[in-house]
Scaffold this motif. Structure first.
Motif, PDB file in Angstrom:
ATOM      1  N   LYS A   5    -146.842  -4.884  23.738  1.00  0.00           N
ATOM      2  CA  LYS A   5    -147.409  -6.004  24.492  1.00  0.00           C
ATOM      3  C   LYS A   5    -148.416  -5.486  25.509  1.00  0.00           C
ATOM      4  N   PHE A   6    -149.534  -6.200  25.664  1.00  0.00           N
ATOM      5  CA  PHE A   6    -150.528  -5.906  26.688  1.00  0.00           C
ATOM      6  C   PHE A   6    -150.441  -6.986  27.751  1.00  0.00           C
ATOM      7  N   MET A   7    -150.387  -6.569  29.020  1.00  0.00           N
ATOM      8  CA  MET A   7    -150.298  -7.537  30.115  1.00  0.00           C
ATOM      9  C   MET A   7    -151.171  -7.086  31.282  1.00  0.00           C
ATOM     10  N   PRO A   8    -151.961  -8.008  31.843  1.00  0.00           N
ATOM     11  CA  PRO A   8    -152.733  -7.642  33.041  1.00  0.00           C
ATOM     12  C   PRO A   8    -151.824  -7.483  34.244  1.00  0.00           C
ATOM     13  N   SER A   9    -152.204  -6.583  35.156  1.00  0.00           N
ATOM     14  CA  SER A   9    -151.463  -6.393  36.401  1.00  0.00           C
ATOM     15  C   SER A   9    -152.481  -6.338  37.533  1.00  0.00           C
ATOM     16  N   GLY A  10    -152.785  -7.499  38.081  1.00  0.00           N
ATOM     17  CA  GLY A  10    -153.847  -7.579  39.074  1.00  0.00           C
ATOM     18  C   GLY A  10    -155.209  -7.475  38.415  1.00  0.00           C
ATOM     19  N   GLU A  17    -146.574  -2.372  27.087  1.00  0.00           N
ATOM     20  CA  GLU A  17    -145.117  -2.327  27.002  1.00  0.00           C
ATOM     21  C   GLU A  17    -144.668  -2.140  25.556  1.00  0.00           C
ATOM     22  N   PHE A  18    -143.737  -1.205  25.354  1.00  0.00           N
ATOM     23  CA  PHE A  18    -143.286  -0.856  24.011  1.00  0.00           C
ATOM     24  C   PHE A  18    -141.895  -1.372  23.672  1.00  0.00           C
ATOM     25  N   GLY A  19    -141.162  -1.871  24.638  1.00  0.00           N
ATOM     26  CA  GLY A  19    -139.810  -2.350  24.382  1.00  0.00           C
ATOM     27  C   GLY A  19    -139.132  -2.725  25.673  1.00  0.00           C
ATOM     28  N   ASN A  20    -137.820  -2.973  25.602  1.00  0.00           N
ATOM     29  CA  ASN A  20    -137.104  -3.389  26.809  1.00  0.00           C
ATOM     30  C   ASN A  20    -135.820  -2.585  27.020  1.00  0.00           C
ATOM     31  N   PRO A  50    -146.781   6.603  33.340  1.00  0.00           N
ATOM     32  CA  PRO A  50    -145.761   6.311  32.329  1.00  0.00           C
ATOM     33  C   PRO A  50    -144.436   5.927  32.976  1.00  0.00           C
ATOM     34  N   THR A  51    -143.714   5.002  32.368  1.00  0.00           N
ATOM     35  CA  THR A  51    -142.361   4.646  32.791  1.00  0.00           C
ATOM     36  C   THR A  51    -141.438   4.788  31.583  1.00  0.00           C
ATOM     37  N   PHE A  52    -140.193   4.341  31.727  1.00  0.00           N
ATOM     38  CA  PHE A  52    -139.249   4.428  30.620  1.00  0.00           C
ATOM     39  C   PHE A  52    -139.800   3.775  29.354  1.00  0.00           C
ATOM     40  N   ARG A  53    -140.396   2.594  29.494  1.00  0.00           N
ATOM     41  CA  ARG A  53    -140.729   1.795  28.315  1.00  0.00           C
ATOM     42  C   ARG A  53    -142.149   1.220  28.323  1.00  0.00           C
ATOM     43  N   SER A  54    -142.945   1.616  29.281  1.00  0.00           N
ATOM     44  CA  SER A  54    -144.308   1.080  29.357  1.00  0.00           C
ATOM     45  C   SER A  54    -145.248   2.084  29.997  1.00  0.00           C
ATOM     46  N   LEU A  55    -146.532   1.814  29.830  1.00  0.00           N
ATOM     47  CA  LEU A  55    -147.568   2.641  30.452  1.00  0.00           C
ATOM     48  C   LEU A  55    -148.454   1.747  31.309  1.00  0.00           C
ATOM     49  N   MET A  56    -148.551   2.089  32.598  1.00  0.00           N
ATOM     50  CA  MET A  56    -149.464   1.388  33.492  1.00  0.00           C
ATOM     51  C   MET A  56    -150.807   2.112  33.446  1.00  0.00           C
ATOM     52  N   VAL A  57    -151.848   1.368  33.115  1.00  0.00           N
ATOM     53  CA  VAL A  57    -153.191   1.942  33.013  1.00  0.00           C
ATOM     54  C   VAL A  57    -154.054   1.338  34.120  1.00  0.00           C
ATOM     55  N   TYR A  58    -154.409   2.160  35.106  1.00  0.00           N
ATOM     56  CA  TYR A  58    -155.293   1.709  36.181  1.00  0.00           C
ATOM     57  C   TYR A  58    -156.745   1.968  35.771  1.00  0.00           C
ATOM     58  N   THR A  64    -165.176  -1.170  33.581  1.00  0.00           N
ATOM     59  CA  THR A  64    -164.592  -1.780  32.396  1.00  0.00           C
ATOM     60  C   THR A  64    -163.822  -3.021  32.825  1.00  0.00           C
ATOM     61  N   SER A  65    -163.168  -3.653  31.872  1.00  0.00           N
ATOM     62  CA  SER A  65    -162.395  -4.864  32.163  1.00  0.00           C
ATOM     63  C   SER A  65    -161.124  -4.848  31.335  1.00  0.00           C
ATOM     64  N   TYR A  66    -160.223  -5.748  31.673  1.00  0.00           N
ATOM     65  CA  TYR A  66    -158.973  -5.859  30.920  1.00  0.00           C
ATOM     66  C   TYR A  66    -159.262  -6.108  29.441  1.00  0.00           C
ATOM     67  N   ALA A  67    -160.154  -7.055  29.154  1.00  0.00           N
ATOM     68  CA  ALA A  67    -160.456  -7.413  27.762  1.00  0.00           C
ATOM     69  C   ALA A  67    -161.069  -6.240  27.007  1.00  0.00           C
ATOM     70  N   LYS A  68    -162.020  -5.537  27.629  1.00  0.00           N
ATOM     71  CA  LYS A  68    -162.667  -4.402  26.966  1.00  0.00           C
ATOM     72  C   LYS A  68    -161.664  -3.280  26.703  1.00  0.00           C
ATOM     73  N   LEU A  69    -160.842  -3.013  27.708  1.00  0.00           N
ATOM     74  CA  LEU A  69    -159.877  -1.928  27.579  1.00  0.00           C
ATOM     75  C   LEU A  69    -158.833  -2.254  26.514  1.00  0.00           C
TER      76      LEU A  69
END
Length: 242
Positions: A5-10, A17-20, A50-58, A64-69
């Motif tokens: 899953k891809f989700m914007p954060s700000g 996110e790869f799982g739960n 990196p976290t247990f189940r997701s990657l935060m990409v700043y 660039t933008s959320y859509a482009k990335l």
């Protein structure tokens, strides 16, 4: 891409996110994507967390933008797919089990039904993957703990735990890099500084690497500590096929 899953954060970050769940396969996907992004040097990316189940990409919103990335990552191949050429980077961390450092070893014996020598042998027989960093600078959340030595956290956390304390909390093990409160069961201590603000690289290791604990005596502990203070000690690092 499965459940990715891809989700914007700000306005300047994205979560992939790869799982739960806390799961080796999921965490492998997180770190594989982080390596791929670093290798491809995608423009505009500022930091990866990196976290247990997701990657935060700043990212830099001026570059660039959320859509482009999102489009770039979706089109760069299977998200999180591994590579046969990947290597395990293993840090060999000396640990003095028991002595004045293992205040909870007796409780662990009573809870697990194992004696301390068995507990130490089990704990030091695993290469623990650093799932993520957090809580304190240099604190490692390590995966791979043997179920035989899992033990609940203390009901009442200690007010102060000394730097270098090695402990177990539930199904994880880790090292306290700084003096802090904490509720993990303490079984030993390492003379190695996982965080040193005066060092060129203040944090000793990073997520995705591995920790192998090497049992040492109390005399070894103080010898190594003196070498660290004098600047003559280097943590041994191995590279093995994943």
């Amino acid at each position: 891409m499965g459940e990715v899953k891809f989700m914007p954060s700000g306005d300047r970050a994205m979560v992939v996110e790869f799982g739960n769940a806390i799961d080796t396969r999921i965490n492998d996907q997180v770190h594989t994507l982080a390596r791929r992004i670093e290798e491809e040097q995608i423009p505009g990316i500022v930091e990866l967390v990196p976290t247990f189940r997701s990657l935060m990409v700043y990212y830099d919103p001026f570059l660039t933008s959320y859509a482009k990335l999102k489009a770039v990552l979706e089109n760069s191949g299977e998200i999180g797919a591994g590579s046969a050429k990947e290597k395990k980077r293993i840090l060999k961390i000396p640990c003095c089990y028991g002595a004045r450092f293992g205040q909870d070893l007796a409780d662990m014996e009573a809870y697990t039904g194992l004696d301390r020598d068995e507990i130490i042998a089990i704990h030091s027989s695993v290469d623990y993957k650093i799932y993520m960093m957090g809580f304190l600078p240099g604190f490692v959340y390590l995966g791979g703990l043997d179920k035989r030595i899992e033990i609940p956290r203390l009901k009442t956390p200690r007010v102060k735990i000394q730097p270098g304390a090695v402990g177990i909390g539930g199904n994880q093990t880790g090292v306290y890099p700084l003096a802090s409160p904490g509720g993990w069961r303490l079984m030993g201590g390492t003379p190695v500084d996982f965080y040193d603000p005066d060092r060129e690289e203040p944090i000793l290791c990073k997520a995705g690497e591995f920790i192998r604990f090497i049992p040492i005596t109390i005399d070894d502990y103080y010898d190594i500590r003196r070498m660290i203070v004098n600047g003559t000690y280097q943590v041994e690092v191995l590279e093995e096929d994943a």
